[in-house]
Design an enzyme around this catalytic site. Structure first.
Site, PDB file in Angstrom:
ATOM      1  N   GLY A 203     -19.982  31.107   7.908  1.00  0.00           N
ATOM      2  CA  GLY A 203     -20.172  31.627   7.132  1.00  0.00           C
ATOM      3  C   GLY A 203     -19.916  31.047   5.496  1.00  0.00           C
ATOM      4  N   GLY A 205     -18.195  30.687   2.332  1.00  0.00           N
ATOM      5  CA  GLY A 205     -16.511  30.374   2.454  1.00  0.00           C
ATOM      6  C   GLY A 205     -15.635  31.740   0.885  1.00  0.00           C
ATOM      7  N   GLY A 209     -13.277  33.176   4.122  1.00  0.00           N
ATOM      8  CA  GLY A 209     -11.985  32.217   3.341  1.00  0.00           C
ATOM      9  C   GLY A 209     -11.321  33.509   3.203  1.00  0.00           C
ATOM     10  CD  GLU A 247      -6.938  16.489   0.984  1.00  0.00           C
ATOM     11  OE1 GLU A 247      -7.604  16.320  -0.962  1.00  0.00           O
ATOM     12  OE2 GLU A 247      -7.778  15.907   1.382  1.00  0.00           O
ATOM     13  CB  CYS A 281      -9.994  15.147  -3.507  1.00  0.00           C
ATOM     14  SG  CYS A 281      -9.419  14.136  -0.878  1.00  0.00           S
ATOM     15  CD  GLU A 381     -11.780  16.213  -7.414  1.00  0.00           C
ATOM     16  OE1 GLU A 381     -11.257  15.453  -6.628  1.00  0.00           O
ATOM     17  OE2 GLU A 381     -11.704  17.347  -7.610  1.00  0.00           O
TER      18      GLU A 381
END
Length: 476
Positions: A203, A205, A209, A247, A281, A381
Site C-alpha cells: 500500500g 505509505g 502507514g 530508525e 542513512c 541529508e
C-alpha cells in the site's frame, strides 16, 4: 513484467479488498517499466492485523526452541532464493549485482537471522530481581514499515528478532522494493511460518502507514524511514499509547584527526560514502578535516574517485549504480544545484548524469568543500553520492561541529591510534561511533540520538524492542 497484486495474510496470498491504485516498478538503470504493484488499503491492513492478533496467543506461548527452528527454516529458504533476491534488488534499486547485491544487500539480511538464532540462548528470558521473578514476554502484534535503500537488511532486522521474541506481525515493505519484498514473503510461506504470524500488505505509505500505527490492535510500531515519516507515525500512534521504534535519517560526521594516515583515511571515507550510491542513512557524508590539511584532503578525495565506476548494475566491474528511483534522483539533483548556487566549492561532479550515460537515475559522484558546517549541503541529508569536506581548527572544534546537527545516527573517527580515536568518539552524540575504518557489527545496537530515531535495532537490543518485562512478586 512482474505483476504483484496479492497480500500475504493468514498464511495465504489473497487479493485486495479493493485495489486503491497501482504503482509502477521501474528499473532505475534503464528507466524501463518492469512491473506493476497493486496497492491495497486500510481494509487489507485490518484483515492482516486481525490475523496477527488471532495468531498471537499460541505463537507467544510457543517454546523458544520451536521459534529457533522456525528461524533456521526461514534462513534455509532464504539461502535457496539468494540469487533471486540479488537479481531483484539489482533490478528494482540499481544495486550493482556482483559488488553490492551479492556481497552486501542480500547477505546482511541473512546475517540478521543468523544473529537472532545465535542470541536465543544468550538472552536472559527469565531472572530473579530481589523477590521478583522477571520475564521477557512477547510485546504483541507488530506493525513493521520498511524502506527501499537496504530492503532486506531492514526487513530482516525487524522480522527475525520479532519472531524470536514470539511476536506476530504485519509488514509493509516499500513500494520501491516490491520485488525483493515479494520474494521475502514467498520465503516465509515456504519456511512454514504459522498462519497469521507473518503477514505482508502492499500500500501507499502515507495512506496505510498511519492506519497501521493508529490501529488499536497493534502493540508495537517499528519504522525505518525519513524523519518526517517517523514524526507522522509517532503522532498516529500516540492516542493508543503503544511502543514506537524509529530508525530515521542521518548526516554523519567523519572526523579525520591530525595524526590520521590521510591517504588511507580519506580513501576509506570516500568509498564508504559512495557505497550503495550514497543511499545509506549512516553514510559518512560530512568529512571534517584539519584546517591545515584541507588542500591535501581535497586532492586525495578527488583521487579516491578513481576507484569508482558508475554504470550498468549487471556489469561485474560497476561499483556504483543509479539512485533507486526518479523521485530521489530529482531531490539529489536539486540539492547539488542548491549547493552550487550557495557558493560551495565543487571539487568534482555536479548536476546531470555522468559522461556516457544518457538514461537512468545515475548521479555524478560529487565532492564539495565548504567553509563551515552551516552550509545547506552540510546540514541536509542528501542520500546520494555527495560528500562534503569541512575544515576544523582543533579537536574541540571538530567535536563541536560533529555534534552540531539535528541528527545523531552514526559518526566516524580516524586517528593515528585507536586510543585517541576512541577518546574523541566518546564526545560525539551518536548511536554508533566507528573508529579507524571499522565496519558494521550485527551484534551491536543500531539506532540514533536526537532526530535520528527512538530505540535500537540489531543484536540483543533489537530483540528487546519486541519484548515487555513482566515482574511476578511473592514467588518463593
Amino acid at each position: 513484467m512482474h505483476t504483484i497484486q496479492n497480500h500475504f495474510i493468514d498464511g495465504s496470498w489473497v487479493p485486495s479488498v479493493a485495489v486503491s491504485s497501482t504503482h509502477p516498478i521501474v528499473n532505475p538503470a534503464t528507466e524501463e517499466l518492469i512491473g506493476e504493484l497493486h496497492f491495497g488499503g486500510t481494509a487489507d491492513v485490518d484483515k492482516a492485523v486481525q490475523a496477527a492478533r488471532k495468531a498471537f496467543p499460541a505463537f507467544a506461548s510457543s517454546t523458544l526452541q520451536s521459534r529457533v527452528d522456525l528461524l533456521k527454516a526461514i534462513l534455509a529458504e532464504y539461502e535457496k532464493r539468494f540469487d533471486d533476491l540479488a537479481q531483484a534488488v539489482s533490478a528494482e534499486m540499481g544495486a550493482p549485482l556482483e559488488r553490492i547485491a551479492k556481497t552486501a544487500q542480500v547477505p546482511i539480511g541473512m546475517g540478521h537471522f543468523q544473529t537472532a538464532i545465535a542470541l536465543a540462548d544468550e538472552i536472559e528470558w527469565e531472572s530473579r530481581r530481589g523477590g521478583a521473578l522477571v520475564s521477557r514476554e512477547a510485546a504483541g502484534v507488530c506493525a513493521l514499515i520498511t524502506p527501499w535503500n537496504w530492503p532486506l537488511n531492514q526487513i530482516s532486522c525487524k522480522v527475525a528478532p520479532a519472531l524470536l521474541a514470539g511476536c506476530t506481525m504485519v509488514l509493509k515493505p516499500s513500494e520501491y522494493a516490491a520485488l525483493s519484498g515479494q520474494i521475502f514473503g514467498e520465503i516465509m510461506e515456504a519456511a512454514g511460518v504459522p498462519p497469521g504470524v507473518f503477514n505482508l500488505v502492499w500500500g501507499s505509505g502515507p495512506e496505510i502507514g498511519p492506519h497501521m500505527a493508529s490501529h488499536p490492535e497493534v502493540d508495537v510500531v517499528s519504522l525505518t524511514g525519513s524523519t518526517a515519516a517517523g514524526a507522522s507515525v509517532s503522532r498516529s500512534a500516540a492516542d493508543t499509547i503503544k511502543r514506537v521504534s524509529l530508525e530515521l535519517g542521518g548526516k554523519s560526521p567523519n572526523i579525520l584527526l591530525d595524526d590520521a594516515p590521510l591517504e588511507a583515511a580519506v580513501t576509506k571515507g570516500v568509498m564508504h560514502l559512495m557505497n550503495n550510491s550514497g543511499q545509506s542513512c549512516n553514510a559518512p557524508s560530512r568529512m571534517l578535516v584539519p584546517e591545515s590539511k584541507l588542500a591535501e584532503v581535497e586532492k586525495l578525495a578527488v583521487a579516491a574517485l578513481d576507484n569508482i565506476k558508475v554504470g550498468d548494475p549487471q556489469d561485474a566491474n560497476t561499483t556504483t549504480g543509479p539512485l533507486a528511483n526518479g523521485r530521489q534522483f530529482e531531490r539529489v539533483q536539486s540539492l547539488i544545484e542548491r549547493a552550487e548556487a550557495d557558493g560551495a566549492k565543487k571539487l568534482v561532479g555536479g548536476t546531470g548524469r555522468p559522461d556516457g550515460l544518457d538514461k537512468g537515475f545515475f548521479v555524478k559522484p560529487t565532492i564539495f568543500s565548504v567553509v563551515d558546517n552551516k552550509a545547506t549541503i552540510a546540514r541536509q541529508e542528501v542520500f546520494g553520492p555527495v560528500l562534503t569536506l569541512i575544515p576544523y581548527r582543533d579537536e574541540a572544534h571538530a567535536i563541536e561541529m560533529a555534534n552540531d546537527t539535528e541528527y545523531g545516527l552514526a559518526a566516524y573517527v580516524y586517528g593515528g591510534s585507536i586510543d585517541r580515536a576512541r577518546d574523541v568518539g566518546r564526545h560525539i552524540r551518536a548511536g554508533q561511533v566507528l573508529l579507524n575504518g571499522a565496519g558494521p557489527d550485527l551484534q551491536a545496537p543500531f539506532g540514533g540520538f536526537k532526530q535520528s530515531g527512538v530505540g535500537r535495532e540489531w543484536g540483543l537490543a533489537g530483540v528487546e524492542e519486541f519484548t515487555e518485562l513482566r515482574a511476578i512478586l511473592g514467588v518463593e
